[in-house]
Scaffold this motif. Structure first.
Motif, PDB file in Angstrom:
ATOM      1  N   LEU A 254       0.830  -1.203   0.000  1.00 29.57           N
ATOM      2  CA  LEU A 254       0.000   0.000   0.000  1.00 29.57           C
ATOM      3  C   LEU A 254       0.868   1.257   0.000  1.00 29.57           C
ATOM      4  CD1 LEU A 254      -2.701   1.427   0.115  1.00 29.57           C
ATOM      5  CD2 LEU A 254      -2.744   1.056   2.603  1.00 29.57           C
ATOM      6  N   THR A 255       2.006   1.206   0.692  1.00 28.27           N
ATOM      7  CA  THR A 255       2.952   2.330   0.663  1.00 28.27           C
ATOM      8  C   THR A 255       3.373   2.635  -0.766  1.00 28.27           C
ATOM      9  OG1 THR A 255       3.836   2.007   2.889  1.00 28.27           O
ATOM     10  CG2 THR A 255       5.310   3.015   1.279  1.00 28.27           C
ATOM     11  N   LEU A 256       3.762   1.596  -1.496  1.00 26.73           N
ATOM     12  CA  LEU A 256       4.217   1.778  -2.876  1.00 26.73           C
ATOM     13  C   LEU A 256       3.116   2.408  -3.725  1.00 26.73           C
ATOM     14  CD1 LEU A 256       6.557   1.194  -4.884  1.00 26.73           C
ATOM     15  CD2 LEU A 256       5.339  -0.912  -5.461  1.00 26.73           C
ATOM     16  N   ALA A 257       1.907   1.856  -3.643  1.00 26.27           N
ATOM     17  CA  ALA A 257       0.799   2.382  -4.440  1.00 26.27           C
ATOM     18  C   ALA A 257       0.478   3.822  -4.061  1.00 26.27           C
ATOM     19  CB  ALA A 257      -0.433   1.497  -4.247  1.00 26.27           C
ATOM     20  N   SER A 258       0.490   4.131  -2.772  1.00 22.57           N
ATOM     21  CA  SER A 258       0.121   5.471  -2.299  1.00 22.57           C
ATOM     22  C   SER A 258       1.120   6.523  -2.747  1.00 22.57           C
ATOM     23  CB  SER A 258       0.013   5.477  -0.770  1.00 22.57           C
ATOM     24  OG  SER A 258      -0.963   4.562  -0.331  1.00 22.57           O
ATOM     25  N   VAL A 259       2.406   6.188  -2.682  1.00 27.27           N
ATOM     26  CA  VAL A 259       3.448   7.135  -3.070  1.00 27.27           C
ATOM     27  C   VAL A 259       3.440   7.358  -4.579  1.00 27.27           C
ATOM     28  CG1 VAL A 259       5.944   7.421  -3.220  1.00 27.27           C
ATOM     29  CG2 VAL A 259       4.912   6.705  -1.071  1.00 27.27           C
ATOM     30  N   LEU A 260       3.299   6.287  -5.329  1.00 30.79           N
ATOM     31  CA  LEU A 260       3.317   6.408  -6.790  1.00 30.79           C
ATOM     32  C   LEU A 260       2.107   7.168  -7.332  1.00 30.79           C
ATOM     33  CD1 LEU A 260       4.571   2.897  -7.969  1.00 30.79           C
ATOM     34  CD2 LEU A 260       5.880   5.001  -7.733  1.00 30.79           C
ATOM     35  N   LEU A 261       0.986   7.054  -6.671  1.00 25.31           N
ATOM     36  CA  LEU A 261      -0.236   7.673  -7.177  1.00 25.31           C
ATOM     37  C   LEU A 261      -0.542   9.022  -6.534  1.00 25.31           C
ATOM     38  CD1 LEU A 261      -2.506   4.496  -7.464  1.00 25.31           C
ATOM     39  CD2 LEU A 261      -1.240   5.684  -9.271  1.00 25.31           C
ATOM     40  N   TYR A 262       0.320   9.479  -5.612  1.00 29.00           N
ATOM     41  CA  TYR A 262       0.130  10.815  -5.049  1.00 29.00           C
ATOM     42  C   TYR A 262       0.578  11.838  -6.088  1.00 29.00           C
ATOM     43  CZ  TYR A 262      -0.319  14.433  -1.520  1.00 29.00           C
ATOM     44  OH  TYR A 262      -0.724  15.549  -0.812  1.00 29.00           O
TER      45      TYR A 262
ATOM     46  N   GLY B 167       9.768  10.469   0.487  1.00 32.53           N
ATOM     47  CA  GLY B 167      10.170   9.115   0.134  1.00 32.53           C
ATOM     48  C   GLY B 167       9.144   8.087   0.559  1.00 32.53           C
ATOM     49  N   GLY B 168       9.282   6.903   0.005  1.00 34.10           N
ATOM     50  CA  GLY B 168       8.452   5.769   0.390  1.00 34.10           C
ATOM     51  C   GLY B 168       9.361   4.601   0.732  1.00 34.10           C
ATOM     52  N   ALA B 169       9.080   3.910   1.829  1.00 34.44           N
ATOM     53  CA  ALA B 169       9.909   2.785   2.269  1.00 34.44           C
ATOM     54  C   ALA B 169       9.057   1.522   2.329  1.00 34.44           C
ATOM     55  CB  ALA B 169      10.543   3.077   3.629  1.00 34.44           C
ATOM     56  N   VAL B 170       9.435   0.534   1.531  1.00 32.73           N
ATOM     57  CA  VAL B 170       8.686  -0.722   1.413  1.00 32.73           C
ATOM     58  C   VAL B 170       9.484  -1.829   2.088  1.00 32.73           C
ATOM     59  CG1 VAL B 170       7.702  -2.396  -0.198  1.00 32.73           C
ATOM     60  CG2 VAL B 170       7.694   0.050  -0.777  1.00 32.73           C
ATOM     61  N   PHE B 171       8.857  -2.490   3.057  1.00 33.27           N
ATOM     62  CA  PHE B 171       9.503  -3.615   3.747  1.00 33.27           C
ATOM     63  C   PHE B 171       8.709  -4.890   3.466  1.00 33.27           C
ATOM     64  CE2 PHE B 171      10.715   0.178   6.023  1.00 33.27           C
ATOM     65  CZ  PHE B 171      12.068  -0.010   6.272  1.00 33.27           C
ATOM     66  N   SER B 172       9.369  -5.866   2.852  1.00 29.80           N
ATOM     67  CA  SER B 172       8.733  -7.166   2.569  1.00 29.80           C
ATOM     68  C   SER B 172       7.422  -6.996   1.815  1.00 29.80           C
ATOM     69  CB  SER B 172       8.504  -7.945   3.869  1.00 29.80           C
ATOM     70  OG  SER B 172       9.705  -8.081   4.587  1.00 29.80           O
ATOM     71  N   GLY B 173       7.398  -6.065   0.871  1.00 30.70           N
ATOM     72  CA  GLY B 173       6.182  -5.782   0.125  1.00 30.70           C
ATOM     73  C   GLY B 173       6.206  -6.317  -1.288  1.00 30.70           C
ATOM     74  N   TRP B 174       5.275  -5.832  -2.083  1.00 27.88           N
ATOM     75  CA  TRP B 174       5.172  -6.263  -3.482  1.00 27.88           C
ATOM     76  C   TRP B 174       4.474  -5.177  -4.301  1.00 27.88           C
ATOM     77  CZ3 TRP B 174       2.066  -8.168   0.432  1.00 27.88           C
ATOM     78  CH2 TRP B 174       0.689  -8.010   0.284  1.00 27.88           C
ATOM     79  N   VAL B 175       4.495  -5.334  -5.621  1.00 29.63           N
ATOM     80  CA  VAL B 175       3.790  -4.401  -6.504  1.00 29.63           C
ATOM     81  C   VAL B 175       2.332  -4.836  -6.552  1.00 29.63           C
ATOM     82  CG1 VAL B 175       3.645  -3.432  -8.820  1.00 29.63           C
ATOM     83  CG2 VAL B 175       5.883  -4.047  -7.869  1.00 29.63           C
TER      84      VAL B 175
ATOM     85  N   PRO C 132       4.271  13.050 -13.318  1.00 34.21           N
ATOM     86  CA  PRO C 132       5.704  13.348 -13.424  1.00 34.21           C
ATOM     87  C   PRO C 132       6.322  13.704 -12.074  1.00 34.21           C
ATOM     88  CG  PRO C 132       4.504  14.384 -15.222  1.00 34.21           C
ATOM     89  CD  PRO C 132       3.473  13.831 -14.283  1.00 34.21           C
ATOM     90  N   GLU C 133       5.572  14.400 -11.212  1.00 35.59           N
ATOM     91  CA  GLU C 133       6.093  14.756  -9.892  1.00 35.59           C
ATOM     92  C   GLU C 133       6.269  13.519  -9.016  1.00 35.59           C
ATOM     93  OE1 GLU C 133       7.158  17.700  -8.275  1.00 35.59           O
ATOM     94  OE2 GLU C 133       7.369  18.147 -10.395  1.00 35.59           O
ATOM     95  N   ALA C 134       5.312  12.597  -9.059  1.00 33.28           N
ATOM     96  CA  ALA C 134       5.401  11.384  -8.241  1.00 33.28           C
ATOM     97  C   ALA C 134       6.595  10.526  -8.633  1.00 33.28           C
ATOM     98  CB  ALA C 134       4.114  10.582  -8.369  1.00 33.28           C
ATOM     99  N   ARG C 135       6.987  10.585  -9.887  1.00 35.06           N
ATOM    100  CA  ARG C 135       8.130   9.791 -10.353  1.00 35.06           C
ATOM    101  C   ARG C 135       9.442  10.267  -9.735  1.00 35.06           C
ATOM    102  NH1 ARG C 135       6.199   7.009 -15.263  1.00 35.06           N
ATOM    103  NH2 ARG C 135       4.105   7.839 -15.680  1.00 35.06           N
ATOM    104  N   LYS C 136       9.429  11.458  -9.122  1.00 34.56           N
ATOM    105  CA  LYS C 136      10.630  11.998  -8.479  1.00 34.56           C
ATOM    106  C   LYS C 136      10.777  11.521  -7.033  1.00 34.56           C
ATOM    107  CE  LYS C 136      10.300  16.287 -11.192  1.00 34.56           C
ATOM    108  NZ  LYS C 136      10.113  17.764 -11.096  1.00 34.56           N
ATOM    109  N   THR C 137       9.754  10.856  -6.487  1.00 32.15           N
ATOM    110  CA  THR C 137       9.816  10.389  -5.095  1.00 32.15           C
ATOM    111  C   THR C 137      10.699   9.151  -4.992  1.00 32.15           C
ATOM    112  OG1 THR C 137       7.570  11.207  -4.667  1.00 32.15           O
ATOM    113  CG2 THR C 137       8.462   9.592  -3.125  1.00 32.15           C
ATOM    114  N   PRO C 138      11.744   9.175  -4.175  1.00 31.76           N
ATOM    115  CA  PRO C 138      12.636   8.007  -4.053  1.00 31.76           C
ATOM    116  C   PRO C 138      11.988   6.888  -3.238  1.00 31.76           C
ATOM    117  CG  PRO C 138      13.306   9.714  -2.520  1.00 31.76           C
ATOM    118  CD  PRO C 138      12.196  10.310  -3.350  1.00 31.76           C
ATOM    119  N   ILE C 139      12.361   5.660  -3.582  1.00 33.63           N
ATOM    120  CA  ILE C 139      11.831   4.478  -2.894  1.00 33.63           C
ATOM    121  C   ILE C 139      12.979   3.692  -2.274  1.00 33.63           C
ATOM    122  CG2 ILE C 139      10.566   2.310  -3.151  1.00 33.63           C
ATOM    123  CD1 ILE C 139       8.787   4.691  -3.590  1.00 33.63           C
TER     124      ILE C 139
END
Length: 264
Positions: A157-165, A171-179, A191-198
């Motif tokens: 959910l972290t990954l999805a939330s950061v990418l779609l904001y 930044g977004g930090a994913v632990f033991s997650g998945w796409v 384009p702005e969301a693509r600048k957020t580091p993971i």
């Protein structure tokens, strides 16, 4: 005698002006012992604040994860606001429909790179996470100082939330997650969301969310133009380690410092 009177009036006026100037300076002076150039403006105080949102895994709760904040003792976190929300209770397919805290449905475990995904449930959960972020932005926290982190289902959910904001976040930090969605959703990444580091951390001995599911993350992110640092932990199963959290502290700290330097 007239010259003496004029002199006295002139002297009184000068003394009065000096007193007014001194009073004005006292009103503008910083608190005792603090140089004027060190008094932070309201803008700088707001810019130095940060927000960390932690999303727990399937069947867990927010309060149970609150001790995580104890790993973040650096001075950069003195103005950090933490949030540990709990997922709503709902039936989960992989557990025979048993009702438990869950951000969205999970169809099968162990989770592999090719497991089916509940995309509609993920997108609905993303809306709720975005509402939490928007609230902090409205309260004056700069998006560059907002970090979303999560474990397992919370990591997905972290990954999805950061990418779609719509805006770049700290930044977004994913632990033991998945796409948690397919390639069709990538069209919604701004384009702005693509600048957020993971930051992506995964245990190589994970038997719940297989390591292959974690390994699929960086190539996916690279394909949409998102920077990802992937860290593999040998012998780590489906759990969080102290080593992971200490690295997360330094990872966020470096980005908070970079944000402060950019603003100054």
């Amino acid at each position: 005698m007239g010259s003496l009177v004029r002199f006295l009036f002139t002297l009184a006026a000068a003394v009065g002006a000096a007193a007014l100037l001194a009073a004005s300076l006292r009103r503008r002076a910083p608190p005792s012992g603090l140089p004027a150039q060190l008094v932070p403006s309201s803008h700088m105080v707001g810019r130095n604040r940060s927000f960390v949102l932690w999303l727990h895994g399937l069947g867990d709760s927010g309060p149970a994860n609150e001790p995580i904040r104890n790993f973040f003792s650096a001075t950069e976190f003195r103005l950090t606001k933490w949030s540990f929300p709990s997922a709503p209770r709902s039936p989960v397919s992989c557990n025979n429909g048993f009702v438990m805290p869950s951000w969205f449905d999970i169809h099968e475990l162990p989770m592999s790179a090719g497991s089916p995904q509940d995309e509609s449930g993920v997108l609905k959960a993303v809306e709720n996470v975005h509402a939490m972020i928007d609230k902090e932005v409205a309260n004056g926290i700069h998006p560059d100082n907002i970090f979303v982190c999560g474990f397992s289902q919370g990591g997905a959910l972290t990954l999805a939330s950061v990418l779609l904001y719509p805006k770049k976040l700290g930044g977004g930090a994913v632990f033991s997650g998945w796409v948690p969605f397919g390639s069709s959703v990538t069209e919604r990444i701004s384009p702005e969301a693509r600048k957020t580091p993971i930051l992506w951390s995964h245990g190589m001995a994970d038997r719940t969310v297989l390591f292959e599911a974690g390994q699929a993350g960086p190539p996916f992110l690279q394909s949409v133009g998102v920077t990802c640092e992937f860290k593999a932990y040998p012998d780590l199963g489906h759990s969080l380690s102290k080593e992971e959290l200490l690295y997360l502290e330094s990872w966020i700290k470096s980005r908070l410092n970079a944000s402060a330097e950019k603003d100054s």
